[in-house]
Design an enzyme around this catalytic site. Structure first.
Site: not given
Ligand code: PMP
Length: 401
Positions: A130, A211, A246
């Protein structure tokens, strides 16, 4: 001072949304940011969440602060989702959970703790990962390394190289694993591969950070934590950064959790105290309405059943969109991989990495108003039945040269 300050580049994902919003072309499609969209192209508020939020607001007696670690009951419910209702490690008091502002907040607090407690540690991230992982750990002052993850030839897991590169981690280093629905590749280990990874990391004596941003978007709430639970069996301690953004569709309400698993209840208490101090120095304590809403859904049998149903519908739609995208590419004569496009339906979660070169990504945006992250990542859940033929046609056109 600000007059001499060099500007930072726009965020690769959220910056793209700003450009998208300013684009006047009505046919534009945003496949950048990872949000779920329904058949009408909307990111809906789930019915279970709407009901629970109303209840929370109606019952609110005060706007006074929440504790540093957020609502305690949400911690209990989060641990049950992660480790199961009858988890031994939970019963033994080996886990502590703090509610955080999204998964990002959890990652940053985890990174702060690691830097404070283990300043010599390097953080190992999957190649690729990410886009925000690097920045979060860098901001906390931690050096980073990469381990092999994606096999670009097959668009599957590079399990021929992953174990060897993980073995380069030193005892005391930190290894970040995506619990399920890997972002940006959609590629997850099989249960058998998870077992091997867990055994190897246990022997290596590294600290694992899981994560988990997409529990329930892959194969189901329980199936998506098979890897996490194997890691818990094999390792005496780990950190879990989970997100409700999500699976509850509460992106803007910022709800996540950081859970520390320790070898003993005493060690868990020590970790809890350090984490709380990191939080206090960072954002002090979390906001209330989002976390209390998630707590109200998870804690009420009827709302929870409704949520699981709504989550199941999102999961089913993503699987159908993956199939439709794969079929659309086949029909448009696009082969994203030497072996065809079959990888798209083998992967899980919202994302796939198309392998499109930068120039093709730029032409998609400029000539076809199709917005894809610079890395070539596509949010499959951002597609819809009507946009698939146009997106696949645009991809055929930019790849034809
Ligand atoms: N980790 C990963 C792998 C993600 O894809 C995301 C969201 N795109 C997050 C963490 C963070 O999500 P949040 O919007 O809850 O901060």
């Amino acid at each position: 001072m600000f007059e001499t300050l060099e500007a930072a580049p726009p965020d690769p994902i959220l910056g793209l949304t700003q450009t998208f919003l300013a684009d006047p072309r009505p046919e534009k499609v945003n496949l950048g940011v990872g949000v779920f969209k329904d058949a009408q192209g909307k990111t809906p508020v789930l019915d279970s969440v709407r009901t629970a939020q109303r209840r929370v607001i109606d019952a609110e007696q005060s706007k006074s602060y929440l504790p540093i670690d957020g609502p305690a009951e949400l911690g209990v419910l989060t641990r049950a989702l992660l480790f199961g209702q009858d988890s031994d490690l939970v019963r033994d008091g080996r886990a502590f959970t703090a509610c955080t502002p999204g998964g990002t907040g959890a990652l940053r607090v985890a990174a702060d703790l690691i830097h404070e407690a283990y300043p010599g540690a390097s953080v190992w991230l999957s190649d690729p990962t990410w886009a925000n992982h690097g920045g979060i750990f860098q901001a906390a002052g931690l050096p980073q390394r990469q381990y092999a993850y994606l096999d670009h030839k097959t668009n599957g897991l590079a399990f021929d190289r992953m174990p060897a590169s993980l073995l380069q981690a030193k005892p005391g280093d930190v290894v970040v694993l995506h619990g399920c629905c890997h972002n940006p590749t959609g590629v997850d280990p099989t249960p058998d591969q998870w077992a091997q990874i867990a055994a190897m990391l246990a022997e290596r004596r590294v600290l694992v950070v899981v994560d988990l941003a997409y529990q329930g978007f892959g194969d189901g709430l329980e199936a998506d934590v098979v890897g996490l639970r194997m890691l818990c069996e094999a390792l005496p301690e780990l950190l879990v950064c989970s997100s409700y953004s999500k699976n509850f569709g509460v992106y803007r309400d910022r709800v996540g959790a950081l859970t520390a698993v320790a070898p003993t209840a005493e060690a868990a208490q020590a970790a809890a105290s350090r984490l709380k101090r990191c939080i206090r120095r960072n954002y002090s304590n979390p906001a209330a309405v989002g976390p209390l809403t998630v707590e109200a859904v998870l804690g009420d049998p009827e709302l929870r059943a409704q949520w699981e149903h709504e989550l199941g519908a999102m999961r089913k739609r993503i699987a159908e969109l993956r199939q439709a995208f794969q079929d659309g590419l086949d029909a448009a004569g696009v082969r994203l991989n030497e072996q065809g496009n079959g990888f798209i339906t083998q992967q899980r979660g919202m994302f796939t990495l198309t392998g499109l070169p930068k120039t093709a990504v730029e032409r998609l945006r400029e000539e076809h108003a199709v917005y894809v992250v610079g890395s070539g990542r596509i949010n499959v859940a951002g597609l819809c039945e009507q946009s698939i033929p146009r997106v696949c046609g645009a991809m055929a056109s930019v790849l034809a040269g």
